[in-house]
Design a protein around this motif. Structure first.
Motif, PDB file in Angstrom:
ATOM      1  N   LYS A 240      30.554 -32.428  -2.458  1.00 37.28           N
ATOM      2  CA  LYS A 240      29.359 -33.700  -2.289  1.00 37.28           C
ATOM      3  C   LYS A 240      29.229 -33.091  -0.477  1.00 37.28           C
ATOM      4  O   LYS A 240      27.596 -32.921  -0.173  1.00 37.28           O
ATOM      5  CB  LYS A 240      29.927 -34.994  -2.014  1.00 37.28           C
ATOM      6  N   GLU A 241      29.956 -33.218   0.217  1.00 29.72           N
ATOM      7  CA  GLU A 241      29.873 -33.035   1.646  1.00 29.72           C
ATOM      8  C   GLU A 241      28.941 -31.686   1.569  1.00 29.72           C
ATOM      9  O   GLU A 241      28.258 -31.352   2.884  1.00 29.72           O
ATOM     10  CB  GLU A 241      31.299 -32.310   2.445  1.00 29.72           C
ATOM     11  N   ILE A 242      28.969 -30.294   0.715  1.00 27.62           N
ATOM     12  CA  ILE A 242      28.849 -29.641   1.131  1.00 27.62           C
ATOM     13  C   ILE A 242      27.585 -28.784   0.218  1.00 27.62           C
ATOM     14  O   ILE A 242      26.379 -28.901   1.191  1.00 27.62           O
ATOM     15  CB  ILE A 242      29.616 -28.004   0.032  1.00 27.62           C
ATOM     16  N   ARG A 243      26.597 -29.854  -0.348  1.00 26.37           N
ATOM     17  CA  ARG A 243      26.039 -30.254  -1.135  1.00 26.37           C
ATOM     18  C   ARG A 243      25.224 -30.838   0.392  1.00 26.37           C
ATOM     19  O   ARG A 243      23.652 -30.532   0.337  1.00 26.37           O
ATOM     20  CB  ARG A 243      25.555 -30.930  -1.970  1.00 26.37           C
ATOM     21  N   LYS A 244      25.384 -31.534   0.783  1.00 27.97           N
ATOM     22  CA  LYS A 244      25.220 -32.298   2.015  1.00 27.97           C
ATOM     23  C   LYS A 244      24.545 -31.662   3.438  1.00 27.97           C
ATOM     24  O   LYS A 244      23.420 -31.337   4.020  1.00 27.97           O
ATOM     25  CB  LYS A 244      25.517 -33.760   2.675  1.00 27.97           C
ATOM     26  N   LEU A 245      25.496 -30.572   3.885  1.00 29.44           N
ATOM     27  CA  LEU A 245      24.829 -29.636   4.520  1.00 29.44           C
ATOM     28  C   LEU A 245      24.488 -28.625   4.357  1.00 29.44           C
ATOM     29  O   LEU A 245      23.524 -28.071   4.700  1.00 29.44           O
ATOM     30  CB  LEU A 245      26.397 -28.308   4.657  1.00 29.44           C
ATOM     31  N   GLN A 246      24.111 -28.168   2.920  1.00 28.66           N
ATOM     32  CA  GLN A 246      23.085 -27.121   2.446  1.00 28.66           C
ATOM     33  C   GLN A 246      21.750 -27.684   2.898  1.00 28.66           C
ATOM     34  O   GLN A 246      20.561 -27.369   3.284  1.00 28.66           O
ATOM     35  CB  GLN A 246      23.437 -27.166   1.054  1.00 28.66           C
ATOM     36  N   GLU A 247      21.385 -29.618   2.717  1.00 26.32           N
ATOM     37  CA  GLU A 247      20.370 -29.974   2.701  1.00 26.32           C
ATOM     38  C   GLU A 247      19.743 -30.030   3.925  1.00 26.32           C
ATOM     39  O   GLU A 247      18.422 -29.878   4.098  1.00 26.32           O
ATOM     40  CB  GLU A 247      20.524 -31.876   1.269  1.00 26.32           C
TER      41      GLU A 247
ATOM     42  N   PHE B 174      20.288 -21.555   1.330  1.00 31.08           N
ATOM     43  CA  PHE B 174      21.318 -20.911   2.052  1.00 31.08           C
ATOM     44  C   PHE B 174      22.242 -21.267   0.816  1.00 31.08           C
ATOM     45  O   PHE B 174      22.412 -23.101  -0.099  1.00 31.08           O
ATOM     46  CB  PHE B 174      21.973 -22.654   3.185  1.00 31.08           C
ATOM     47  N   GLU B 175      22.696 -20.162   0.750  1.00 28.78           N
ATOM     48  CA  GLU B 175      23.373 -20.622  -0.169  1.00 28.78           C
ATOM     49  C   GLU B 175      25.079 -20.887  -0.364  1.00 28.78           C
ATOM     50  O   GLU B 175      25.606 -20.721   0.542  1.00 28.78           O
ATOM     51  CB  GLU B 175      23.063 -19.051  -1.150  1.00 28.78           C
ATOM     52  N   ARG B 176      25.365 -21.682  -1.351  1.00 29.29           N
ATOM     53  CA  ARG B 176      26.656 -22.298  -1.197  1.00 29.29           C
ATOM     54  C   ARG B 176      27.580 -21.574  -1.467  1.00 29.29           C
ATOM     55  O   ARG B 176      28.586 -21.439  -0.218  1.00 29.29           O
ATOM     56  CB  ARG B 176      26.682 -22.589  -2.857  1.00 29.29           C
ATOM     57  N   LYS B 177      27.311 -20.057  -1.864  1.00 25.85           N
ATOM     58  CA  LYS B 177      28.778 -19.087  -1.888  1.00 25.85           C
ATOM     59  C   LYS B 177      28.524 -19.092  -0.472  1.00 25.85           C
ATOM     60  O   LYS B 177      29.717 -18.529   0.367  1.00 25.85           O
ATOM     61  CB  LYS B 177      28.277 -18.136  -2.723  1.00 25.85           C
ATOM     62  N   GLU B 178      27.978 -18.375   0.407  1.00 27.15           N
ATOM     63  CA  GLU B 178      27.289 -18.334   2.075  1.00 27.15           C
ATOM     64  C   GLU B 178      28.312 -19.241   2.897  1.00 27.15           C
ATOM     65  O   GLU B 178      28.849 -19.212   3.625  1.00 27.15           O
ATOM     66  CB  GLU B 178      25.879 -17.911   2.490  1.00 27.15           C
ATOM     67  N   LEU B 179      27.673 -20.901   2.557  1.00 29.43           N
ATOM     68  CA  LEU B 179      28.254 -21.796   2.556  1.00 29.43           C
ATOM     69  C   LEU B 179      29.846 -21.936   2.719  1.00 29.43           C
ATOM     70  O   LEU B 179      30.541 -22.216   3.682  1.00 29.43           O
ATOM     71  CB  LEU B 179      26.968 -22.821   2.578  1.00 29.43           C
ATOM     72  N   ASN B 180      30.132 -21.740   1.775  1.00 25.48           N
ATOM     73  CA  ASN B 180      32.211 -21.774   1.075  1.00 25.48           C
ATOM     74  C   ASN B 180      32.411 -20.719   2.803  1.00 25.48           C
ATOM     75  O   ASN B 180      33.754 -21.050   3.007  1.00 25.48           O
ATOM     76  CB  ASN B 180      32.243 -21.614  -0.290  1.00 25.48           C
ATOM     77  N   ARG B 181      32.145 -19.517   2.275  1.00 23.48           N
ATOM     78  CA  ARG B 181      32.223 -18.595   3.660  1.00 23.48           C
ATOM     79  C   ARG B 181      32.586 -19.275   4.308  1.00 23.48           C
ATOM     80  O   ARG B 181      33.287 -18.937   5.595  1.00 23.48           O
ATOM     81  CB  ARG B 181      32.077 -16.965   2.924  1.00 23.48           C
ATOM     82  N   LEU B 182      31.411 -19.746   4.958  1.00 30.34           N
ATOM     83  CA  LEU B 182      31.221 -20.107   6.341  1.00 30.34           C
ATOM     84  C   LEU B 182      32.676 -21.010   6.972  1.00 30.34           C
ATOM     85  O   LEU B 182      32.499 -20.937   7.699  1.00 30.34           O
ATOM     86  CB  LEU B 182      29.561 -20.575   6.431  1.00 30.34           C
TER      87      LEU B 182
END
Length: 101
Positions: A24-31, A5-13
């Protein structure tokens, strides 16, 4: 198949979902999504070809079935007696305290 799960894609979502997450929350979501993906990969490897037959054979713990009873209509002639149990009445209706705040 473990997905990355790429950070760029998660930011878009997050933007599309109208979520405002900190880094920090995005990193946790990614994990968390990575971990979930790993669990799903494990589930794909489970063999379930004969599961349906096993369920059908052992579905009923006993062979006794509950017999259906005939429906019958009975008159209820205790309405007035029942209404007397409620302190507040409005014609044929009873008034109860508010339950939802």
């Amino acid at each position: 198949m473990m997905e990355r799960f790429e950070r760029k894609e998660l930011n878009r979502l997050c933007r599309q979902s109208r979520l405002r997450l900190k880094n920090k929350e995005i990193r946790k979501l990614q994990e968390d999504l990575q971990e979930l993906s790993g669990y799903l990969t494990k589930l794909e490897g489970i063999e379930v070809t004969n599961t349906y037959e096993a369920i059908e054979e052992g579905y009923w713990m006993h062979k006794n079935k509950t017999p259906l009873r005939k429906d019958r209509v009975e008159e209820f002639d205790q309405k007035e007696l029942m209404r007397k149990n409620f302190p507040k009445r409005n014609h044929n209706f009873v008034t109860v305290p508010k339950v939802i705040k």
